[in-house]
Every structure is written in structure tokens, then in C-alpha cells.
Design a protein around this motif. Structure first.
Motif, PDB file in Angstrom:
ATOM      1  N   LYS A  44       0.829  -1.216   0.000  1.00 36.46           N
ATOM      2  CA  LYS A  44       0.000   0.000   0.000  1.00 36.46           C
ATOM      3  C   LYS A  44       0.854   1.253   0.000  1.00 36.46           C
ATOM      4  CE  LYS A  44      -4.057   1.142   1.638  1.00 36.46           C
ATOM      5  NZ  LYS A  44      -4.987   1.626   2.666  1.00 36.46           N
ATOM      6  N   GLY A  45       1.865   1.245   0.875  1.00 32.89           N
ATOM      7  CA  GLY A  45       2.726   2.424   0.985  1.00 32.89           C
ATOM      8  C   GLY A  45       3.448   2.713  -0.314  1.00 32.89           C
ATOM      9  N   THR A  46       3.974   1.650  -0.931  1.00 32.61           N
ATOM     10  CA  THR A  46       4.746   1.822  -2.173  1.00 32.61           C
ATOM     11  C   THR A  46       3.858   2.371  -3.285  1.00 32.61           C
ATOM     12  OG1 THR A  46       6.136  -0.055  -1.555  1.00 32.61           O
ATOM     13  CG2 THR A  46       6.199   0.626  -3.860  1.00 32.61           C
ATOM     14  N   LEU A  47       2.664   1.765  -3.443  1.00 29.14           N
ATOM     15  CA  LEU A  47       1.832   2.171  -4.574  1.00 29.14           C
ATOM     16  C   LEU A  47       1.144   3.513  -4.337  1.00 29.14           C
ATOM     17  CD1 LEU A  47       0.684  -1.337  -5.725  1.00 29.14           C
ATOM     18  CD2 LEU A  47       2.222   0.239  -6.903  1.00 29.14           C
ATOM     19  N   GLU A  48       0.806   3.799  -3.074  1.00 29.86           N
ATOM     20  CA  GLU A  48       0.271   5.141  -2.794  1.00 29.86           C
ATOM     21  C   GLU A  48       1.319   6.197  -3.081  1.00 29.86           C
ATOM     22  OE1 GLU A  48      -3.196   4.354   0.544  1.00 29.86           O
ATOM     23  OE2 GLU A  48      -1.242   5.124   1.194  1.00 29.86           O
ATOM     24  N   PHE A  49       2.551   5.906  -2.647  1.00 26.49           N
ATOM     25  CA  PHE A  49       3.640   6.845  -2.914  1.00 26.49           C
ATOM     26  C   PHE A  49       3.795   7.047  -4.418  1.00 26.49           C
ATOM     27  CE2 PHE A  49       7.935   7.982  -3.998  1.00 26.49           C
ATOM     28  CZ  PHE A  49       8.249   8.973  -3.085  1.00 26.49           C
ATOM     29  N   PHE A  50       3.743   5.907  -5.133  1.00 23.88           N
ATOM     30  CA  PHE A  50       3.918   5.979  -6.581  1.00 23.88           C
ATOM     31  C   PHE A  50       2.860   6.874  -7.240  1.00 23.88           C
ATOM     32  CE2 PHE A  50       2.705   4.666 -10.828  1.00 23.88           C
ATOM     33  CZ  PHE A  50       3.907   4.791 -11.508  1.00 23.88           C
ATOM     34  N   PHE A  51       1.582   6.613  -6.909  1.00 21.39           N
ATOM     35  CA  PHE A  51       0.531   7.384  -7.586  1.00 21.39           C
ATOM     36  C   PHE A  51       0.486   8.843  -7.126  1.00 21.39           C
ATOM     37  CE2 PHE A  51      -0.946   3.099  -8.728  1.00 21.39           C
ATOM     38  CZ  PHE A  51      -1.000   3.288 -10.096  1.00 21.39           C
ATOM     39  N   HIS A  52       0.915   9.097  -5.900  1.00 19.92           N
ATOM     40  CA  HIS A  52       1.037  10.499  -5.477  1.00 19.92           C
ATOM     41  C   HIS A  52       2.142  11.194  -6.255  1.00 19.92           C
ATOM     42  CE1 HIS A  52      -1.114   9.758  -1.389  1.00 19.92           C
ATOM     43  NE2 HIS A  52      -1.955  10.046  -2.367  1.00 19.92           N
ATOM     44  N   ALA A  53       3.256  10.487  -6.443  1.00 22.06           N
ATOM     45  CA  ALA A  53       4.366  11.080  -7.209  1.00 22.06           C
ATOM     46  C   ALA A  53       3.942  11.275  -8.657  1.00 22.06           C
ATOM     47  CB  ALA A  53       5.598  10.184  -7.123  1.00 22.06           C
ATOM     48  N   PHE A  54       3.124  10.354  -9.149  1.00 22.63           N
ATOM     49  CA  PHE A  54       2.765  10.394 -10.570  1.00 22.63           C
ATOM     50  C   PHE A  54       1.665  11.412 -10.863  1.00 22.63           C
ATOM     51  CE2 PHE A  54       1.232   8.920 -14.669  1.00 22.63           C
ATOM     52  CZ  PHE A  54       2.408   8.584 -15.309  1.00 22.63           C
ATOM     53  N   TYR A  55       0.619  11.420 -10.017  1.00 22.24           N
ATOM     54  CA  TYR A  55      -0.536  12.288 -10.299  1.00 22.24           C
ATOM     55  C   TYR A  55      -0.635  13.502  -9.380  1.00 22.24           C
ATOM     56  CZ  TYR A  55      -2.479   8.920 -13.574  1.00 22.24           C
ATOM     57  OH  TYR A  55      -2.683   8.112 -14.657  1.00 22.24           O
ATOM     58  N   GLY A  56       0.248  13.604  -8.395  1.00 21.38           N
ATOM     59  CA  GLY A  56       0.189  14.741  -7.479  1.00 21.38           C
ATOM     60  C   GLY A  56      -0.159  14.290  -6.070  1.00 21.38           C
ATOM     61  N   GLU A  57       0.441  14.982  -5.090  1.00 19.02           N
ATOM     62  CA  GLU A  57       0.321  14.616  -3.675  1.00 19.02           C
ATOM     63  C   GLU A  57      -1.119  14.482  -3.199  1.00 19.02           C
ATOM     64  OE1 GLU A  57       2.388  13.410  -1.566  1.00 19.02           O
ATOM     65  OE2 GLU A  57       3.864  13.629  -3.175  1.00 19.02           O
ATOM     66  N   SER A  58      -2.013  15.324  -3.718  1.00 24.07           N
ATOM     67  CA  SER A  58      -3.371  15.352  -3.167  1.00 24.07           C
ATOM     68  C   SER A  58      -4.305  14.346  -3.834  1.00 24.07           C
ATOM     69  CB  SER A  58      -3.932  16.770  -3.319  1.00 24.07           C
ATOM     70  OG  SER A  58      -3.897  17.118  -4.690  1.00 24.07           O
ATOM     71  N   THR A  59      -3.768  13.553  -4.778  1.00 22.89           N
ATOM     72  CA  THR A  59      -4.627  12.592  -5.478  1.00 22.89           C
ATOM     73  C   THR A  59      -5.072  11.474  -4.543  1.00 22.89           C
ATOM     74  OG1 THR A  59      -3.359  13.044  -7.477  1.00 22.89           O
ATOM     75  CG2 THR A  59      -4.751  11.092  -7.512  1.00 22.89           C
ATOM     76  N   GLU A  60      -6.386  11.197  -4.526  1.00 23.70           N
ATOM     77  CA  GLU A  60      -6.893  10.097  -3.693  1.00 23.70           C
ATOM     78  C   GLU A  60      -6.651   8.764  -4.400  1.00 23.70           C
ATOM     79  OE1 GLU A  60     -10.804  10.502  -1.566  1.00 23.70           O
ATOM     80  OE2 GLU A  60     -10.876  12.293  -2.839  1.00 23.70           O
ATOM     81  N   VAL A  61      -6.200   7.769  -3.606  1.00 23.08           N
ATOM     82  CA  VAL A  61      -5.922   6.431  -4.151  1.00 23.08           C
ATOM     83  C   VAL A  61      -6.723   5.430  -3.344  1.00 23.08           C
ATOM     84  CG1 VAL A  61      -4.102   4.743  -4.621  1.00 23.08           C
ATOM     85  CG2 VAL A  61      -3.555   7.193  -4.676  1.00 23.08           C
ATOM     86  N   ARG A  62      -7.406   4.484  -4.006  1.00 23.05           N
ATOM     87  CA  ARG A  62      -8.118   3.465  -3.226  1.00 23.05           C
ATOM     88  C   ARG A  62      -7.822   2.055  -3.752  1.00 23.05           C
ATOM     89  NH1 ARG A  62     -14.479   4.306  -5.004  1.00 23.05           N
ATOM     90  NH2 ARG A  62     -14.286   3.173  -6.961  1.00 23.05           N
ATOM     91  N   PHE A  63      -7.822   1.105  -2.815  1.00 15.64           N
ATOM     92  CA  PHE A  63      -7.562  -0.298  -3.133  1.00 15.64           C
ATOM     93  C   PHE A  63      -8.880  -1.049  -3.027  1.00 15.64           C
ATOM     94  CE2 PHE A  63      -2.911  -0.435  -3.233  1.00 15.64           C
ATOM     95  CZ  PHE A  63      -2.638   0.846  -2.799  1.00 15.64           C
TER      96      PHE A  63
END
Ligand code: PHE
Length: 338
Positions: free
Chosen positions: A224-243
Motif C-alpha cells: 500500500k505504501g509503495t503504490l500510494e507513494f507511486f501514484f502520489h508522485a505520478f498524479y500529485g500529492e493530493s490525489t486520492e488512491v483506493r484499493f
């Protein structure tokens, strides 16, 4: 003999001045200085001269040859200049030239490079595998049994040999573990192939980015940590990510990842961008079988894997409405990204 040489020189200089093009000029050169040319022939008369006369006539002969050669060179330069001037007549040579257009990086490569860059900073190393795969690497070792729908003739391109065009880059997980002992942390970009009906969101060739991390005590929190970090880096810090819980044969538990994105002017929407999960122990067992050692003993190692569609990422990133644009090589489309 001296008089003869002077006549030859005079005639030659006159003929050179008259030569209207380079061909005519060359003919004069051959006729005078060639093997059977007039001056060459006259020079052969030196043989019959007395020892006193020889040096002086030698000088006369050399001077004539020199004068003729110089005249030919000058005339040739003049003729070339005339030809150049004629070819640019009526042309403004001070106008700027037509610049060669510069190439650019394809939008798919742009997102691929960026995604790999983020993962490399987290220690994932680049890995590759073949596009023509065995059923073992693409399915069996990934805990996908013979009767799984993904293996159907209507979903997969098979060769007569029994090999196939890989339907996903997850085969690189197996190839990596077969040859490298843990810990492994790899990112594997590449093409994948499915017998999909071609439309605005499907092609029979598409591109994926696979990730795998296997070591001792890798947990769901790491995933979770790795992929959340990835998508925040990719789409921006404030982007919401859900599993979102899902099923893949080779991971357990498995998830699909959605990110909440605003497509300009519209309300933010959850968009599915990746599949992931904890590596299923059955996969470690399959790999252990080929390796013949206990490096991947399911009681000793754990891991997570993920796969995302690069075409999808590029389409979201650049607001591309039709996946077919990515393979049509239309410069009007491609030049927007360079
Ligand atoms: N291989 C899966 C697919 O193509 C994605 C995936 C990769 C899912 C790794 C889980 C782990 O859909």
C-alpha cells in the motif's frame, strides 16, 4: 626545339582560353600533356641533345609545362565558378533554409520513463522478458490453471509450437525469480497481447508496467505504501488512491487500484489504473520447483506484485480519447507531445 616548345605553349594557352566547358578543357590537357600529347612528345626529343644543351632546354620545357598546367587550373576554377553562378541564377541565396523538423519522445515513452523513474528511486531495478512466452511462464507458474478463461484460444495468440504472445508482463515475475534469489525488487515494462476487439480503449497490443518485490517479511502495508507513494508522485500529492478487493490467480489477497482524477471541466471520477496483490504462495512453490532450492520457500519469503497499463496512464495523463492514436504514427498527433 626551343621554338617548337614555344609554339606548343602558345597554341595550348590559346586552346585553354577557348575551352567552353570542363570536358573541352580536359581534352586540351590530354592533347598537350597526356602520354601522347604534343609537349610529352617534344620532351622525348631531349634524348638526342648534347650534354651542354640538355639543362637549358630542360628548363624551357619545365617552364612551358608549368605555364600550361597553371593555365588549365585557373581556367577550370573559372568554369566551375560560372557553373555555380548559373545554377543559382534567379535564386535568393540569402533566404533562410528549410529547417529539418526535430523528432520527439512518444507519449507512451514519456509516461513509461516517468513511472520507471519514480520506481527506480525506490530501489526497483529494470527487468525484461520475452514477448513470445511459454505457457509455463505466462500461466501455469502464475497459478493459472489450464481451464482458466484467460488461456482460451479466443483470448490468447498461440503459435503451433505451443508458445504464445504473453497476455501480461507478469511472466517476467517468474523469469526473474527463476534466475535471481531474493531479495528481488524489479520493474518490467513491455508489450502484452490479447485477442481483443479493437475500439477506442482496446488494442490487440498494449503496454504494461510490472512490479515485483520479494524479500523476508514484505507485507500488505509495504504494498500500500509503495503504490500510494507511486501514484502520489505520478498524479500529485493530493490525489486520492483506493484499493478495491479483486481476484488474480497469482496474488492473494488481490486489489484493483483506482485514483480519483478530474478530467478538465468534469466532476472528479474514480479511474482504475492498476492490479496488485501479495504474491500467492502457489507461485513461490512453482518457482521453487524449477529452481530446485528453497530460496523461495513460501514459509521464508513474502512479496507483492503489481501491473499497470501504460497506454491507460498516457491516455489519462494527456487526455487522449482514443487508444488508436498511440499507434497510428500521425505526426499531427505526436508533435503535440514534443
Ligand atoms: N497481470 C495482471 C493483468 O494483466 C495485473 C497484475 C499484475 C495483477 C501483478 C496483480 C499483480 O491484469
Amino acid at each position: 626545339m626551343e621554338a617548337e616548345i614555344q609554339t606548343i605553349e602558345k597554341d595550348a594557352l590559346a586552346a585553354i582560353a577557348e575551352a567552353g566547358d570542363e570536358q573541352a578543357l580536359d581534352a586540351v590537357r590530354v592533347a598537350v600533356l597526356g602520354k601522347k600529347g604534343r609537349l610529352t612528345q617534344a620532351a622525348s626529343g631531349m634524348r638526342d641533345l648534347s650534354a651542354e644543351e640538355k639543362p637549358r632546354l630542360g628548363q624551357v620545357l619545365n617552364a612551358a609545362r608549368q605555364a600550361i598546367t597553371t593555365a588549365i587550373d585557373e581556367r577550370r576554377a573559372g568554369l566551375e565558378g560560372d557553373a555555380d553562378r548559373k545554377s543559382v541564377k534567379g535564386m535568393d541565396v540569402t533566404l533562410p533554409g528549410r529547417a529539418a523538423s526535430r523528432g520527439g519522445v512518444h507519449p507512451l515513452t514519456l509516461v513509461e520513463d516517468r513511472a520507471i523513474g519514480i520506481l527506480r528511486r525506490m530501489g526497483f531495478a529494470l527487468a525484461t522478458g520475452p514477448e513470445i512466452e511459454t505457457e509455463w511462464h505466462c500461466f501455469d507458474a502464475l497459478n493459472t490453471p489450464a481451464d482458466h478463461p484467460a488461456r482460451n484460444e479466443s483470448d490468447t495468440f498461440y503459435f503451433d509450437s505451443g508458445k504464445l504472445l504473453r497476455t501480461h508482463t507478469s511472466s517476467v515475475q517468474i523469469r526473474t525469480m527463476e534466475t535471481q534469489a531474493p531479495p528481488v525488487r524489479i520493474v518490467a515494462p513491455g508489450s502484452a497481447f490479447r485477442r481483443d476487439e479493437i475500439d477506442a480503449t482496446h488494442l490487440s497490443v498494449f503496454n504494461q508496467l510490472e512490479g515485483l518485490y520479494v524479500a523476508r517479511e514484505v507485507t500488505l502495508a509495504d504494498l500500500k505504501g509503495t503504490l500510494e507513494f507511486f501514484f502520489h508522485a505520478f498524479y500529485g500529492e493530493s490525489t486520492e488512491v483506493r484499493f478495491r478487493p479483486h481476484f488474480f490467480p497469482f496474488t492473494e489477497p488481490s486489489f484493483e487500484i483506482d485514483v480519483k482524477l478530474e478530467i478538465t471541466g468534469k466532476e472528479a471520477k474514480w479511474i482504475e489504473v492498476a492490479g496488485c496483490g501479495m504474491v500467492d504462495p502457489a507461485v513461490f512453490e512453482a518457482v521453487s520447483g524449477t529452481r530446485g532450492d528453497d530460496a523461495y520457500d513460501p514459509d521464508g519469503v513474502t512479496g507483492f506484485a503489481f501491473g499497470m497499463g501504460l497506454d491507460r496512464l498516457a491516455m489519462i495523463e494527456f487526455g487522449i480519447s482514443d487508444i488508436r492514436h498511440l499507434v497510428e504514427n500521425d505526426v499531427r498527433f505526436l508533435s503535440q507531445f514534443s
